[in-house]
Scaffold this motif. Sequence first.
Motif, PDB file in Angstrom:
ATOM      1  N   THR A 293       0.829  -1.211   0.000  1.00 27.07           N
ATOM      2  CA  THR A 293       0.000   0.000   0.000  1.00 27.07           C
ATOM      3  C   THR A 293       0.866   1.265   0.000  1.00 27.07           C
ATOM      4  OG1 THR A 293      -0.186  -0.131   2.415  1.00 27.07           O
ATOM      5  CG2 THR A 293      -1.984  -1.087   1.112  1.00 27.07           C
ATOM      6  N   ILE A 294       2.006   1.213   0.682  1.00 28.05           N
ATOM      7  CA  ILE A 294       2.924   2.353   0.675  1.00 28.05           C
ATOM      8  C   ILE A 294       3.533   2.518  -0.712  1.00 28.05           C
ATOM      9  CG2 ILE A 294       5.107   3.223   1.602  1.00 28.05           C
ATOM     10  CD1 ILE A 294       4.319   1.892   4.270  1.00 28.05           C
ATOM     11  N   VAL A 295       3.906   1.407  -1.334  1.00 26.86           N
ATOM     12  CA  VAL A 295       4.452   1.469  -2.693  1.00 26.86           C
ATOM     13  C   VAL A 295       3.411   2.065  -3.639  1.00 26.86           C
ATOM     14  CG1 VAL A 295       5.275   0.078  -4.640  1.00 26.86           C
ATOM     15  CG2 VAL A 295       6.064  -0.427  -2.326  1.00 26.86           C
ATOM     16  N   ALA A 296       2.173   1.628  -3.526  1.00 29.02           N
ATOM     17  CA  ALA A 296       1.110   2.167  -4.370  1.00 29.02           C
ATOM     18  C   ALA A 296       0.948   3.662  -4.151  1.00 29.02           C
ATOM     19  CB  ALA A 296      -0.205   1.440  -4.089  1.00 29.02           C
ATOM     20  N   HIS A 297       1.041   4.106  -2.918  1.00 25.66           N
ATOM     21  CA  HIS A 297       0.912   5.526  -2.593  1.00 25.66           C
ATOM     22  C   HIS A 297       2.063   6.328  -3.208  1.00 25.66           C
ATOM     23  CE1 HIS A 297      -0.591   8.916  -0.328  1.00 25.66           C
ATOM     24  NE2 HIS A 297       0.628   9.131   0.139  1.00 25.66           N
ATOM     25  N   ILE A 298       3.289   5.825  -3.084  1.00 25.14           N
ATOM     26  CA  ILE A 298       4.454   6.493  -3.662  1.00 25.14           C
ATOM     27  C   ILE A 298       4.315   6.586  -5.183  1.00 25.14           C
ATOM     28  CG2 ILE A 298       6.941   6.264  -4.104  1.00 25.14           C
ATOM     29  CD1 ILE A 298       7.104   4.943  -1.264  1.00 25.14           C
ATOM     30  N   LEU A 299       3.934   5.484  -5.798  1.00 28.98           N
ATOM     31  CA  LEU A 299       3.808   5.463  -7.259  1.00 28.98           C
ATOM     32  C   LEU A 299       2.650   6.327  -7.736  1.00 28.98           C
ATOM     33  CD1 LEU A 299       4.585   1.700  -7.831  1.00 28.98           C
ATOM     34  CD2 LEU A 299       6.092   3.655  -8.280  1.00 28.98           C
ATOM     35  N   GLY A 300       1.610   6.436  -6.917  1.00 25.79           N
ATOM     36  CA  GLY A 300       0.512   7.339  -7.248  1.00 25.79           C
ATOM     37  C   GLY A 300       0.972   8.787  -7.224  1.00 25.79           C
ATOM     38  N   ALA A 301       1.785   9.137  -6.226  1.00 26.86           N
ATOM     39  CA  ALA A 301       2.326  10.496  -6.159  1.00 26.86           C
ATOM     40  C   ALA A 301       3.211  10.793  -7.373  1.00 26.86           C
ATOM     41  CB  ALA A 301       3.116  10.685  -4.868  1.00 26.86           C
TER      42      ALA A 301
ATOM     43  N   ARG B 153       2.734   9.433 -10.262  1.00 22.22           N
ATOM     44  CA  ARG B 153       1.918   9.202 -11.454  1.00 22.22           C
ATOM     45  C   ARG B 153       2.638   8.269 -12.425  1.00 22.22           C
ATOM     46  NH1 ARG B 153      -1.826  14.364 -12.110  1.00 22.22           N
ATOM     47  NH2 ARG B 153      -1.818  14.894  -9.922  1.00 22.22           N
ATOM     48  N   ALA B 154       3.157   7.196 -11.845  1.00 22.92           N
ATOM     49  CA  ALA B 154       3.890   6.199 -12.618  1.00 22.92           C
ATOM     50  C   ALA B 154       2.938   5.461 -13.556  1.00 22.92           C
ATOM     51  CB  ALA B 154       4.565   5.208 -11.676  1.00 22.92           C
ATOM     52  N   PRO B 155       3.448   5.021 -14.702  1.00 20.21           N
ATOM     53  CA  PRO B 155       2.613   4.252 -15.631  1.00 20.21           C
ATOM     54  C   PRO B 155       2.097   2.965 -14.984  1.00 20.21           C
ATOM     55  CG  PRO B 155       4.705   4.876 -16.656  1.00 20.21           C
ATOM     56  CD  PRO B 155       4.799   5.236 -15.206  1.00 20.21           C
ATOM     57  N   GLN B 156       0.970   2.498 -15.458  1.00 23.43           N
ATOM     58  CA  GLN B 156       0.321   1.328 -14.878  1.00 23.43           C
ATOM     59  C   GLN B 156       1.241   0.116 -14.853  1.00 23.43           C
ATOM     60  OE1 GLN B 156      -3.451   0.278 -16.580  1.00 23.43           O
ATOM     61  NE2 GLN B 156      -3.557  -1.646 -15.480  1.00 23.43           N
ATOM     62  N   GLN B 157       1.980  -0.132 -15.917  1.00 25.07           N
ATOM     63  CA  GLN B 157       2.869  -1.297 -15.970  1.00 25.07           C
ATOM     64  C   GLN B 157       3.925  -1.229 -14.864  1.00 25.07           C
ATOM     65  OE1 GLN B 157       4.892  -1.807 -19.693  1.00 25.07           O
ATOM     66  NE2 GLN B 157       5.752  -3.769 -19.103  1.00 25.07           N
ATOM     67  N   VAL B 158       4.473  -0.061 -14.626  1.00 26.98           N
ATOM     68  CA  VAL B 158       5.462   0.121 -13.550  1.00 26.98           C
ATOM     69  C   VAL B 158       4.801  -0.110 -12.202  1.00 26.98           C
ATOM     70  CG1 VAL B 158       6.968   1.813 -12.410  1.00 26.98           C
ATOM     71  CG2 VAL B 158       6.903   1.680 -14.912  1.00 26.98           C
TER      72      VAL B 158
END
Length: 93
Positions: A55-63, A65-70
């Motif tokens: 969930t933390i990784v998802a939050h970081i990647l959301g901030a 705005r990483a591509p979906q595949q990443v």
Amino acid sequence: MTEPALRPAVIALGGGLREARNERGIGLRRLADMADIRPADLSSYELGQRAPQDTIVAHILGALRAPQQVREHLIDLARRSHDRDLIDRTGRA
């Protein structure tokens, strides 16, 4: 006291997080502020010293705005961070 062995998924995850941040041209402190986490925590994740929850990784990647595949790849690595062995069949270096 011996240090615990680094797990391949944690190392790969850390490198992936750093790569995603660098591709966006965002500094570590700025991303930590954007994701509302401590810079020391983000640094330890990127260095593969600590395994963040998915969930933390998802939050970081959301901030970021990483591509979906990443996002999918790195969240999968976070979920597998306790695996002693990792075989990555995604073809990513």
